[in-house]
Design an enzyme around this catalytic site. Structure first.
Site, PDB file in Angstrom:
ATOM      1  N   GLY A  46      49.804 -40.558  56.442  1.00  0.00           N
ATOM      2  CA  GLY A  46      50.403 -40.494  57.769  1.00  0.00           C
ATOM      3  C   GLY A  46      51.909 -40.653  57.682  1.00  0.00           C
ATOM      4  O   GLY A  46      52.412 -41.366  56.801  1.00  0.00           O
ATOM      5  N   GLN A  51      60.425 -42.105  60.478  1.00  0.00           N
ATOM      6  CA  GLN A  51      60.547 -42.427  59.046  1.00  0.00           C
ATOM      7  C   GLN A  51      61.430 -41.433  58.299  1.00  0.00           C
ATOM      8  O   GLN A  51      61.883 -41.742  57.192  1.00  0.00           O
ATOM      9  CB  GLN A  51      59.157 -42.458  58.392  1.00  0.00           C
ATOM     10  CG  GLN A  51      58.269 -43.581  58.904  1.00  0.00           C
ATOM     11  CD  GLN A  51      56.903 -43.514  58.289  1.00  0.00           C
ATOM     12  OE1 GLN A  51      56.021 -42.829  58.802  1.00  0.00           O
ATOM     13  NE2 GLN A  51      56.706 -44.204  57.176  1.00  0.00           N
ATOM     14  N   CYS A  92      52.421 -48.349  53.953  1.00  0.00           N
ATOM     15  CA  CYS A  92      53.368 -47.503  54.693  1.00  0.00           C
ATOM     16  C   CYS A  92      54.340 -46.893  53.696  1.00  0.00           C
ATOM     17  O   CYS A  92      54.832 -47.594  52.812  1.00  0.00           O
ATOM     18  CB  CYS A  92      54.129 -48.360  55.708  1.00  0.00           C
ATOM     19  SG  CYS A  92      55.317 -47.438  56.698  1.00  0.00           S
ATOM     20  N   LEU A  93      54.629 -45.610  53.871  1.00  0.00           N
ATOM     21  CA  LEU A  93      55.588 -44.954  52.980  1.00  0.00           C
ATOM     22  C   LEU A  93      56.975 -45.573  53.103  1.00  0.00           C
ATOM     23  O   LEU A  93      57.775 -45.456  52.180  1.00  0.00           O
ATOM     24  CB  LEU A  93      55.643 -43.447  53.280  1.00  0.00           C
ATOM     25  CG  LEU A  93      54.408 -42.668  52.799  1.00  0.00           C
ATOM     26  CD1 LEU A  93      54.409 -41.264  53.364  1.00  0.00           C
ATOM     27  CD2 LEU A  93      54.363 -42.642  51.278  1.00  0.00           C
ATOM     28  N   HIS A 134      49.242 -47.036  63.914  1.00  0.00           N
ATOM     29  CA  HIS A 134      50.338 -47.333  62.979  1.00  0.00           C
ATOM     30  C   HIS A 134      51.496 -46.342  63.181  1.00  0.00           C
ATOM     31  O   HIS A 134      52.664 -46.739  63.224  1.00  0.00           O
ATOM     32  CB  HIS A 134      49.778 -47.256  61.552  1.00  0.00           C
ATOM     33  CG  HIS A 134      50.763 -47.413  60.443  1.00  0.00           C
ATOM     34  ND1 HIS A 134      50.716 -48.456  59.535  1.00  0.00           N
ATOM     35  CD2 HIS A 134      51.820 -46.652  60.068  1.00  0.00           C
ATOM     36  CE1 HIS A 134      51.702 -48.335  58.663  1.00  0.00           C
ATOM     37  NE2 HIS A 134      52.396 -47.240  58.960  1.00  0.00           N
ATOM     38  N   GLU A 135      51.164 -45.054  63.327  1.00  0.00           N
ATOM     39  CA  GLU A 135      52.215 -44.028  63.455  1.00  0.00           C
ATOM     40  C   GLU A 135      52.888 -44.087  64.832  1.00  0.00           C
ATOM     41  O   GLU A 135      54.105 -43.894  64.932  1.00  0.00           O
ATOM     42  CB  GLU A 135      51.641 -42.630  63.189  1.00  0.00           C
ATOM     43  CG  GLU A 135      50.998 -42.430  61.819  1.00  0.00           C
ATOM     44  CD  GLU A 135      51.853 -42.864  60.642  1.00  0.00           C
ATOM     45  OE1 GLU A 135      53.093 -42.894  60.773  1.00  0.00           O
ATOM     46  OE2 GLU A 135      51.288 -43.216  59.590  1.00  0.00           O
ATOM     47  N   HIS A 138      55.522 -46.644  64.794  1.00  0.00           N
ATOM     48  CA  HIS A 138      56.786 -46.164  64.216  1.00  0.00           C
ATOM     49  C   HIS A 138      57.678 -45.532  65.282  1.00  0.00           C
ATOM     50  O   HIS A 138      58.896 -45.737  65.295  1.00  0.00           O
ATOM     51  CB  HIS A 138      56.526 -45.110  63.135  1.00  0.00           C
ATOM     52  CG  HIS A 138      56.225 -45.665  61.774  1.00  0.00           C
ATOM     53  ND1 HIS A 138      57.092 -46.471  61.086  1.00  0.00           N
ATOM     54  CD2 HIS A 138      55.152 -45.504  60.958  1.00  0.00           C
ATOM     55  CE1 HIS A 138      56.561 -46.787  59.902  1.00  0.00           C
ATOM     56  NE2 HIS A 138      55.373 -46.220  59.805  1.00  0.00           N
TER      57      HIS A 138
HETATM   58  C1  QAP Z   1      49.747 -45.379  57.271  1.00  0.00           C
HETATM   59  O1  QAP Z   1      50.497 -44.889  55.102  1.00  0.00           O
HETATM   60  C2  QAP Z   1      48.464 -46.138  57.026  1.00  0.00           C
HETATM   61  O2  QAP Z   1      52.950 -48.434  49.418  1.00  0.00           O
HETATM   62  C3  QAP Z   1      50.038 -44.287  56.286  1.00  0.00           C
HETATM   63  O3  QAP Z   1      53.652 -47.102  47.209  1.00  0.00           O
HETATM   64  C4  QAP Z   1      48.123 -46.624  55.764  1.00  0.00           C
HETATM   65  O4  QAP Z   1      50.438 -42.997  53.942  1.00  0.00           O
HETATM   66  C5  QAP Z   1      47.624 -46.384  58.056  1.00  0.00           C
HETATM   67  C6  QAP Z   1      51.926 -45.074  50.421  1.00  0.00           C
HETATM   68  C7  QAP Z   1      46.937 -47.321  55.554  1.00  0.00           C
HETATM   69  C8  QAP Z   1      46.448 -47.074  57.851  1.00  0.00           C
HETATM   70  C9  QAP Z   1      46.088 -47.535  56.613  1.00  0.00           C
HETATM   71  C10 QAP Z   1      52.163 -46.427  50.461  1.00  0.00           C
HETATM   72  C11 QAP Z   1      52.284 -44.380  49.267  1.00  0.00           C
HETATM   73  C12 QAP Z   1      51.354 -44.353  51.572  1.00  0.00           C
HETATM   74  C13 QAP Z   1      52.726 -47.095  49.383  1.00  0.00           C
HETATM   75  C14 QAP Z   1      50.657 -44.179  53.951  1.00  0.00           C
HETATM   76  C15 QAP Z   1      53.083 -46.392  48.233  1.00  0.00           C
HETATM   77  C16 QAP Z   1      52.860 -45.037  48.195  1.00  0.00           C
HETATM   78  C17 QAP Z   1      51.147 -44.921  52.787  1.00  0.00           C
HETATM   79 CO    CO Z   2      54.094 -46.262  58.177  1.00  0.00          CO
END
Ligand code: QAP
Ligand code: CO
Length: 168
Positions: A46, A51, A92-93, A134-135, A138
């Site tokens: 996501g 971001q 989270c990215l 979550h999004e 943001h």
């Molecule tokens: C949001 O998050 C989300 O720490 C999206 O080193 C995540 O795509 C909502 C990512 C989980 C609900 C549950 C995170 C990639 C990606 C990192 C992501 C990383 C590399 C996160």
């Molecule tokens: Co995020």
């Protein structure tokens, strides 16, 4: 298509509130495509426009294993169906390397526009419900670390600031 730079916590630009999209045009579709490419390359599930330093209410999500089910949500909103909160391990990215448990409502009703400006209205539960909330956070300048204790948030901030210093 183009890869966009992803802002990282505690960048103050992640705190800006995004404005509603007034017309779903080619520029918005290009933004959504570039956000999808950036999310797939990361890789992530996501990404919100905030971001990538664009203050418009655009979100992209893809929960599929094959990365072939992109969901583009423009001006997304949600209403809680089942107020019971569930725990989920969120990442989270914009907060790379950190995953923490957050509680959110498990079932929501989502309304948004798709990439053609057509109205969407659907129910979401489980990971999709978590991801959409979550999004949307943001777009309102909110991060998952805001749900953690001050101590945990400060530790994450210090570690990321240190990493950013050694990158510079
Ligand atoms: C949001 O998050 C989300 O720490 C999206 O080193 C995540 O795509 C909502 C990512 C989980 C609900 C549950 C995170 C990639 C990606 C990192 C992501 C990383 C590399 C996160
Ligand atoms: Co995020």
């Amino acid at each position: 298509m183009a890869l966009l730079e992803i802002l990282e916590f505690p960048d103050p630009r992640l705190r800006k509130k995004a404005a509603p999209v007034t017309e779903v045009n080619e520029a918005i579709r290009t933004l959504a495509d570039n956000m999808l490419e950036t999310m797939y390359a990361a890789p992530g599930i996501g990404l919100a426009a905030t971001q990538v330093n664009v203050q418009k209410r655009v979100v992209v999500i893809d929960l599929s294993e094959e990365k072939n089910a992109p969901l583009v949500l423009i001006n997304p909103e949600f209403a809680v169906i089942d107020p019971e909160q569930h725990e989920y391990q969120e990442g989270c990215l914009s907060v790379p390397g950190f995953y923490e448990t957050v509680c959110r409502p498990q079932r929501i009703r989502v309304s948004a526009l798709d990439r053609h400006g057509k109205a969407l209205d659907f129910e979401a539960e489980g990971l999709l419900a978590v991801c959409i909330q979550h999004e949307i956070d943001h777009l309102d300048g909110k991060l998952f670390v805001d749900y953690l204790s001050t101590l945990k948030r400060q530790r994450i901030r210090q570690k990321l600031e240190k990493a950013h210093r050694s990158q510079a």
